[in-house]
Design a protein around this motif. Structure first.
Motif, PDB file in Angstrom:
ATOM      1  N   PRO A   1       0.802  -1.229   0.000  1.00 47.07           N
ATOM      2  CA  PRO A   1       0.000   0.000   0.000  1.00 47.07           C
ATOM      3  C   PRO A   1       0.838   1.284   0.000  1.00 47.07           C
ATOM      4  O   PRO A   1       0.376   2.332   0.421  1.00 47.07           O
ATOM      5  CB  PRO A   1      -0.815  -0.126   1.292  1.00 47.07           C
ATOM      6  CG  PRO A   1       0.031  -0.946   2.185  1.00 47.07           C
ATOM      7  CD  PRO A   1       0.771  -1.914   1.282  1.00 47.07           C
TER       8      PRO A   1
ATOM      9  N   ASN B   1      -2.529 -10.076  -2.841  1.00 43.94           N
ATOM     10  CA  ASN B   1      -3.066  -9.914  -4.182  1.00 43.94           C
ATOM     11  C   ASN B   1      -2.974 -11.263  -4.901  1.00 43.94           C
ATOM     12  O   ASN B   1      -1.919 -11.903  -4.875  1.00 43.94           O
ATOM     13  CB  ASN B   1      -2.253  -8.845  -4.918  1.00 43.94           C
ATOM     14  CG  ASN B   1      -2.827  -8.483  -6.265  1.00 43.94           C
ATOM     15  OD1 ASN B   1      -3.142  -9.349  -7.084  1.00 43.94           O
ATOM     16  ND2 ASN B   1      -2.944  -7.192  -6.508  1.00 43.94           N
TER      17      ASN B   1
ATOM     18  N   LYS C   1     -12.224  -6.840  -6.509  1.00 44.73           N
ATOM     19  CA  LYS C   1     -12.035  -5.382  -6.515  1.00 44.73           C
ATOM     20  C   LYS C   1     -12.226  -4.818  -5.103  1.00 44.73           C
ATOM     21  O   LYS C   1     -12.967  -3.877  -4.868  1.00 44.73           O
ATOM     22  CB  LYS C   1     -12.967  -4.716  -7.521  1.00 44.73           C
ATOM     23  CG  LYS C   1     -12.621  -5.101  -8.954  1.00 44.73           C
ATOM     24  CD  LYS C   1     -13.411  -4.300  -9.955  1.00 44.73           C
ATOM     25  CE  LYS C   1     -12.968  -4.695 -11.359  1.00 44.73           C
ATOM     26  NZ  LYS C   1     -13.642  -3.917 -12.382  1.00 44.73           N
ATOM     27  N   HIS C   2     -11.506  -5.383  -4.189  1.00 45.66           N
ATOM     28  CA  HIS C   2     -11.639  -5.145  -2.764  1.00 45.66           C
ATOM     29  C   HIS C   2     -11.018  -3.834  -2.297  1.00 45.66           C
ATOM     30  O   HIS C   2     -11.536  -3.166  -1.416  1.00 45.66           O
ATOM     31  CB  HIS C   2     -11.019  -6.349  -2.028  1.00 45.66           C
ATOM     32  CG  HIS C   2     -10.906  -6.194  -0.558  1.00 45.66           C
ATOM     33  ND1 HIS C   2      -9.707  -6.195   0.093  1.00 45.66           N
ATOM     34  CD2 HIS C   2     -11.845  -6.038   0.392  1.00 45.66           C
ATOM     35  CE1 HIS C   2      -9.908  -6.056   1.380  1.00 45.66           C
ATOM     36  NE2 HIS C   2     -11.193  -5.962   1.598  1.00 45.66           N
ATOM     37  N   LYS C   3      -9.870  -3.470  -2.857  1.00 41.78           N
ATOM     38  CA  LYS C   3      -9.178  -2.268  -2.381  1.00 41.78           C
ATOM     39  C   LYS C   3      -8.308  -1.700  -3.483  1.00 41.78           C
ATOM     40  O   LYS C   3      -8.061  -2.338  -4.500  1.00 41.78           O
ATOM     41  CB  LYS C   3      -8.341  -2.556  -1.148  1.00 41.78           C
ATOM     42  CG  LYS C   3      -7.303  -3.650  -1.325  1.00 41.78           C
ATOM     43  CD  LYS C   3      -6.436  -3.876  -0.105  1.00 41.78           C
ATOM     44  CE  LYS C   3      -7.182  -4.492   1.024  1.00 41.78           C
ATOM     45  NZ  LYS C   3      -6.367  -4.856   2.177  1.00 41.78           N
ATOM     46  N   PHE C   4      -7.821  -0.494  -3.237  1.00 40.99           N
ATOM     47  CA  PHE C   4      -6.852   0.093  -4.157  1.00 40.99           C
ATOM     48  C   PHE C   4      -5.765   0.785  -3.359  1.00 40.99           C
ATOM     49  O   PHE C   4      -6.012   1.306  -2.282  1.00 40.99           O
ATOM     50  CB  PHE C   4      -7.512   1.061  -5.157  1.00 40.99           C
ATOM     51  CG  PHE C   4      -7.914   2.389  -4.578  1.00 40.99           C
ATOM     52  CD1 PHE C   4      -7.037   3.473  -4.583  1.00 40.99           C
ATOM     53  CD2 PHE C   4      -9.167   2.575  -4.018  1.00 40.99           C
ATOM     54  CE1 PHE C   4      -7.402   4.696  -4.048  1.00 40.99           C
ATOM     55  CE2 PHE C   4      -9.541   3.792  -3.486  1.00 40.99           C
ATOM     56  CZ  PHE C   4      -8.661   4.850  -3.495  1.00 40.99           C
ATOM     57  N   PHE C   5      -4.556   0.703  -3.885  1.00 37.76           N
ATOM     58  CA  PHE C   5      -3.410   1.384  -3.290  1.00 37.76           C
ATOM     59  C   PHE C   5      -2.861   2.447  -4.223  1.00 37.76           C
ATOM     60  O   PHE C   5      -2.131   3.329  -3.820  1.00 37.76           O
ATOM     61  CB  PHE C   5      -2.288   0.391  -2.973  1.00 37.76           C
ATOM     62  CG  PHE C   5      -2.676  -0.687  -2.002  1.00 37.76           C
ATOM     63  CD1 PHE C   5      -3.381  -0.405  -0.851  1.00 37.76           C
ATOM     64  CD2 PHE C   5      -2.317  -1.997  -2.234  1.00 37.76           C
ATOM     65  CE1 PHE C   5      -3.725  -1.406   0.053  1.00 37.76           C
ATOM     66  CE2 PHE C   5      -2.642  -3.007  -1.343  1.00 37.76           C
ATOM     67  CZ  PHE C   5      -3.354  -2.707  -0.202  1.00 37.76           C
TER      68      PHE C   5
ATOM     69  N   PRO D   1      -9.014   5.270  -9.041  1.00 37.08           N
ATOM     70  CA  PRO D   1      -8.471   4.132  -8.289  1.00 37.08           C
ATOM     71  C   PRO D   1      -8.255   2.929  -9.195  1.00 37.08           C
ATOM     72  O   PRO D   1      -9.055   2.659 -10.087  1.00 37.08           O
ATOM     73  CB  PRO D   1      -9.557   3.821  -7.259  1.00 37.08           C
ATOM     74  CG  PRO D   1     -10.531   4.936  -7.309  1.00 37.08           C
ATOM     75  CD  PRO D   1     -10.347   5.656  -8.588  1.00 37.08           C
TER      76      PRO D   1
ATOM     77  N   TRP E   1      -8.494  -0.663  -8.753  1.00 31.25           N
ATOM     78  CA  TRP E   1      -9.029  -1.650  -7.814  1.00 31.25           C
ATOM     79  C   TRP E   1      -8.348  -2.994  -8.020  1.00 31.25           C
ATOM     80  O   TRP E   1      -8.119  -3.410  -9.138  1.00 31.25           O
ATOM     81  CB  TRP E   1     -10.542  -1.771  -7.989  1.00 31.25           C
ATOM     82  CG  TRP E   1     -11.257  -0.526  -7.598  1.00 31.25           C
ATOM     83  CD1 TRP E   1     -11.718   0.456  -8.437  1.00 31.25           C
ATOM     84  CD2 TRP E   1     -11.550  -0.091  -6.281  1.00 31.25           C
ATOM     85  NE1 TRP E   1     -12.292   1.473  -7.717  1.00 31.25           N
ATOM     86  CE2 TRP E   1     -12.199   1.162  -6.379  1.00 31.25           C
ATOM     87  CE3 TRP E   1     -11.338  -0.630  -5.020  1.00 31.25           C
ATOM     88  CZ2 TRP E   1     -12.635   1.866  -5.272  1.00 31.25           C
ATOM     89  CZ3 TRP E   1     -11.773   0.081  -3.914  1.00 31.25           C
ATOM     90  CH2 TRP E   1     -12.410   1.305  -4.035  1.00 31.25           C
ATOM     91  N   THR E   2      -8.043  -3.656  -6.911  1.00 31.56           N
ATOM     92  CA  THR E   2      -7.407  -4.973  -6.987  1.00 31.56           C
ATOM     93  C   THR E   2      -8.179  -5.982  -6.149  1.00 31.56           C
ATOM     94  O   THR E   2      -8.850  -5.628  -5.175  1.00 31.56           O
ATOM     95  CB  THR E   2      -5.945  -4.926  -6.489  1.00 31.56           C
ATOM     96  OG1 THR E   2      -5.932  -4.505  -5.125  1.00 31.56           O
ATOM     97  CG2 THR E   2      -5.099  -3.981  -7.319  1.00 31.56           C
TER      98      THR E   2
ATOM     99  N   THR F   1      -8.299  -9.413  -3.683  1.00 30.16           N
ATOM    100  CA  THR F   1      -7.546  -9.829  -2.506  1.00 30.16           C
ATOM    101  C   THR F   1      -7.910 -11.258  -2.149  1.00 30.16           C
ATOM    102  O   THR F   1      -9.088 -11.615  -2.134  1.00 30.16           O
ATOM    103  CB  THR F   1      -7.874  -8.923  -1.298  1.00 30.16           C
ATOM    104  OG1 THR F   1      -7.625  -7.568  -1.634  1.00 30.16           O
ATOM    105  CG2 THR F   1      -7.056  -9.315  -0.079  1.00 30.16           C
TER     106      THR F   1
END
Length: 184
Positions: free
Chosen positions: A34, A124, A147-151, A159, A161-162, A164
């Motif tokens: 992150p 990831n 598409k749980h989070k983005f860093f 964003p 999105w990636t 997890t």
């Protein structure tokens, strides 16, 4: 401090910044983290900060070289006795079993000395070496979050999105695999 056959796991100190810089300044190392690459100044601050946080453990060869770090932190609420596990290793020392050895040591310490009930980790799905490590540690994949989070963001500021993977292991599962781990 924890000791394994080849490693020492210890708290950070302010003089660890150069070894931190060696791997945290590498784009391939922080690709799934992150944060972006660190500058020398950021590594100096990070070493001081990590020295004051019990959740960061320095992974060191017995000869003294710091080759990575483990993040081991209690999740809330504390009475659930669940801990998060994370790790970053200098690429020069990957593929030699150091990540497995250090994570096993911290997990063993957590389950036997701290009476942790559950340890969880996220990664990831594109980071194949990471989820394979979690599986070698006996953890089970509990979920695939889409598409749980983005860093990071794209050039337009949107964003990225990636997905997890969520992995976990319970204390009783860890105890059952002690014989198998010892035979490896």
């Amino acid at each position: 401090m924890l000791e394994t056959e080849r490693l020492i796991l210890r708290r950070f100190n302010k003089d660890d910044w150069q070894d931190l810089y060696e791997y945290l300044s590498d784009e391939t190392v922080v690709r799934y983290e992150p944060y972006g690459v660190f500058t020398e100044e950021e590594c100096k601050r990070a070493a001081i900060s990590r020295a004051n946080q019990e959740c960061f453990w320095a992974i060191c060869l017995k000869a003294g070289k710091l080759i990575g770090n483990i993040y081991f932190h209690q999740q809330n609420p504390p009475e659930f006795m669940c801990w998060s596990l994370g790790y970053v290793l200098n690429p020069r020392y990957q593929g030699q079993g150091y990540a497995t050895e250090s994570c096993q040591a911290i997990m063993e310490y957590g389950f036997t000395q701290m009476h942790v009930r559950r340890i969880a980790a996220m990664c990831n799905p594109e980071n194949t070496p990471s989820w394979r490590l979690l599986e070698r540690l006996g953890m089970r994949r509990e979920g695939h979050l889409i598409k749980h989070k983005f860093f990071k963001r794209d050039a337009q500021g949107n964003p990225i999105w990636t997905d997890t993977y969520l992995y976990a292991i319970l204390a009783e599962e860890w105890q059952k695999t002690t014989f198998i781990r010892g035979a490896r």
